[in-house]
Design a protein around this motif. Structure first.
Motif, mmCIF file in Angstrom:
data_model
loop_
_atom_site.group_PDB
_atom_site.id
_atom_site.type_symbol
_atom_site.label_atom_id
_atom_site.label_comp_id
_atom_site.label_asym_id
_atom_site.label_seq_id
_atom_site.Cartn_x
_atom_site.Cartn_y
_atom_site.Cartn_z
ATOM 1 N N VAL A 1 0.831 -1.206 0.000
ATOM 2 C CA VAL A 1 0.000 0.000 0.000
ATOM 3 C C VAL A 1 0.865 1.254 0.000
ATOM 4 C CG1 VAL A 1 -1.824 1.244 1.222
ATOM 5 C CG2 VAL A 1 -1.895 -1.237 1.117
ATOM 6 N N ASP A 2 1.993 1.231 0.710
ATOM 7 C CA ASP A 2 2.900 2.382 0.710
ATOM 8 C C ASP A 2 3.341 2.729 -0.708
ATOM 9 O OD1 ASP A 2 2.778 2.455 3.439
ATOM 10 O OD2 ASP A 2 4.880 1.954 3.775
ATOM 11 N N GLU A 3 3.779 1.725 -1.439
ATOM 12 C CA GLU A 3 4.254 1.949 -2.806
ATOM 13 C C GLU A 3 3.130 2.416 -3.715
ATOM 14 O OE1 GLU A 3 7.359 2.072 -4.012
ATOM 15 O OE2 GLU A 3 7.919 1.838 -1.901
ATOM 16 N N LEU A 4 1.950 1.889 -3.528
ATOM 17 C CA LEU A 4 0.799 2.315 -4.316
ATOM 18 C C LEU A 4 0.516 3.798 -4.081
ATOM 19 C CD1 LEU A 4 -1.665 1.776 -6.132
ATOM 20 C CD2 LEU A 4 -2.900 1.140 -4.055
ATOM 21 N N ILE A 5 0.497 4.203 -2.825
ATOM 22 C CA ILE A 5 0.229 5.607 -2.497
ATOM 23 C C ILE A 5 1.307 6.509 -3.094
ATOM 24 C CG2 ILE A 5 0.068 7.283 -0.615
ATOM 25 C CD1 ILE A 5 -1.157 4.971 1.085
ATOM 26 N N LYS A 6 2.574 6.132 -2.936
ATOM 27 C CA LYS A 6 3.663 6.950 -3.479
ATOM 28 C C LYS A 6 3.592 7.029 -4.998
ATOM 29 C CE LYS A 6 7.122 6.808 0.111
ATOM 30 N NZ LYS A 6 8.513 6.519 0.454
ATOM 31 N N THR A 7 3.249 5.927 -5.655
ATOM 32 C CA THR A 7 3.148 5.909 -7.107
ATOM 33 C C THR A 7 2.061 6.858 -7.597
ATOM 34 O OG1 THR A 7 3.916 3.621 -7.181
ATOM 35 C CG2 THR A 7 2.738 4.429 -9.108
ATOM 36 N N ILE A 8 0.981 6.952 -6.863
ATOM 37 C CA ILE A 8 -0.109 7.840 -7.238
ATOM 38 C C ILE A 8 0.222 9.297 -6.908
ATOM 39 C CG2 ILE A 8 -2.516 8.459 -6.770
ATOM 40 C CD1 ILE A 8 -2.979 5.446 -6.167
ATOM 41 N N ILE A 9 0.826 9.551 -5.759
ATOM 42 C CA ILE A 9 1.041 10.908 -5.252
ATOM 43 C C ILE A 9 2.205 11.626 -5.924
ATOM 44 C CG2 ILE A 9 1.693 12.237 -3.187
ATOM 45 C CD1 ILE A 9 -1.187 11.275 -3.136
ATOM 46 N N GLU A 10 3.315 10.954 -6.142
ATOM 47 C CA GLU A 10 4.538 11.626 -6.594
ATOM 48 C C GLU A 10 4.376 12.421 -7.892
ATOM 49 O OE1 GLU A 10 7.767 8.839 -6.350
ATOM 50 O OE2 GLU A 10 8.054 9.278 -4.228
ATOM 51 N N PRO A 11 3.634 11.945 -8.895
ATOM 52 C CA PRO A 11 3.469 12.788 -10.095
ATOM 53 C C PRO A 11 2.662 14.067 -9.849
ATOM 54 C CG PRO A 11 2.972 10.504 -10.600
ATOM 55 C CD PRO A 11 3.118 10.604 -9.115
ATOM 56 N N LEU A 12 1.916 14.128 -8.764
ATOM 57 C CA LEU A 12 1.059 15.277 -8.487
ATOM 58 C C LEU A 12 1.783 16.407 -7.757
ATOM 59 C CD1 LEU A 12 -2.123 13.402 -7.204
ATOM 60 C CD2 LEU A 12 -1.703 14.298 -9.502
ATOM 61 N N VAL A 13 2.917 16.113 -7.118
ATOM 62 C CA VAL A 13 3.577 17.097 -6.256
ATOM 63 C C VAL A 13 4.835 17.645 -6.904
ATOM 64 C CG1 VAL A 13 2.652 16.034 -4.167
ATOM 65 C CG2 VAL A 13 4.891 15.347 -4.992
ATOM 66 N N ASP A 14 5.252 18.827 -6.437
ATOM 67 C CA ASP A 14 6.497 19.432 -6.905
ATOM 68 C C ASP A 14 7.695 18.955 -6.103
ATOM 69 O OD1 ASP A 14 5.343 20.905 -8.950
ATOM 70 O OD2 ASP A 14 4.987 22.648 -7.669
ATOM 71 N N ASP A 15 7.506 18.747 -4.795
ATOM 72 C CA ASP A 15 8.602 18.400 -3.897
ATOM 73 C C ASP A 15 8.491 16.925 -3.498
ATOM 74 O OD1 ASP A 15 10.753 18.493 -2.251
ATOM 75 O OD2 ASP A 15 9.921 19.957 -0.845
ATOM 76 N N ARG A 16 8.998 16.046 -4.338
ATOM 77 C CA ARG A 16 8.879 14.602 -4.100
ATOM 78 C C ARG A 16 9.658 14.129 -2.883
ATOM 79 N NH1 ARG A 16 9.079 12.184 -10.248
ATOM 80 N NH2 ARG A 16 7.157 13.220 -10.888
ATOM 81 N N GLU A 17 10.706 14.850 -2.516
ATOM 82 C CA GLU A 17 11.502 14.449 -1.358
ATOM 83 C C GLU A 17 10.736 14.612 -0.052
ATOM 84 O OE1 GLU A 17 12.928 16.660 -3.726
ATOM 85 O OE2 GLU A 17 13.734 14.908 -4.735
#
Length: 82
Positions: free
Chosen positions: A4-20
């Motif tokens: 679930v962690d990886e799923l959430i990150k996969t969905i969220i990261e393209p939406l944000v400017d500051d991935r770190e």
């Protein structure tokens, strides 16, 4: 079984400017496995979207993933407000 962690990150990261700044913490309650999403202040609005439509769609995807056990998954965006 889906991570679930990886799923959430996969969905969220393209939406944000500051991935770190994207991080996920866990908390278990009697009924839920809660995933708390931590973002930079500038990205919270992008993830929530107008009238909460973006986060609701993300939650629908995350909640549809089968998990083992009787607890349900809950996704919480920690925006620093209590």
């Amino acid at each position: 079984m889906v991570n679930v962690d990886e799923l959430i990150k996969t969905i969220i990261e393209p939406l944000v400017d500051d991935r770190e700044e994207v991080s996920i913490s866990h908390q278990e309650t009697d009924r839920f496995n809660e995933y708390h999403l931590h973002l930079s202040d500038d990205d919270v609005g992008r993830v929530i979207g107008k009238h909460g439509h973006v986060i609701q769609t993300i939650r629908t995807l995350v909640y549809s993933v089968p998990v083992s056990g009787s607890k349900k998954v809950r996704l919480v965006v920690d925006d620093g407000k209590e």
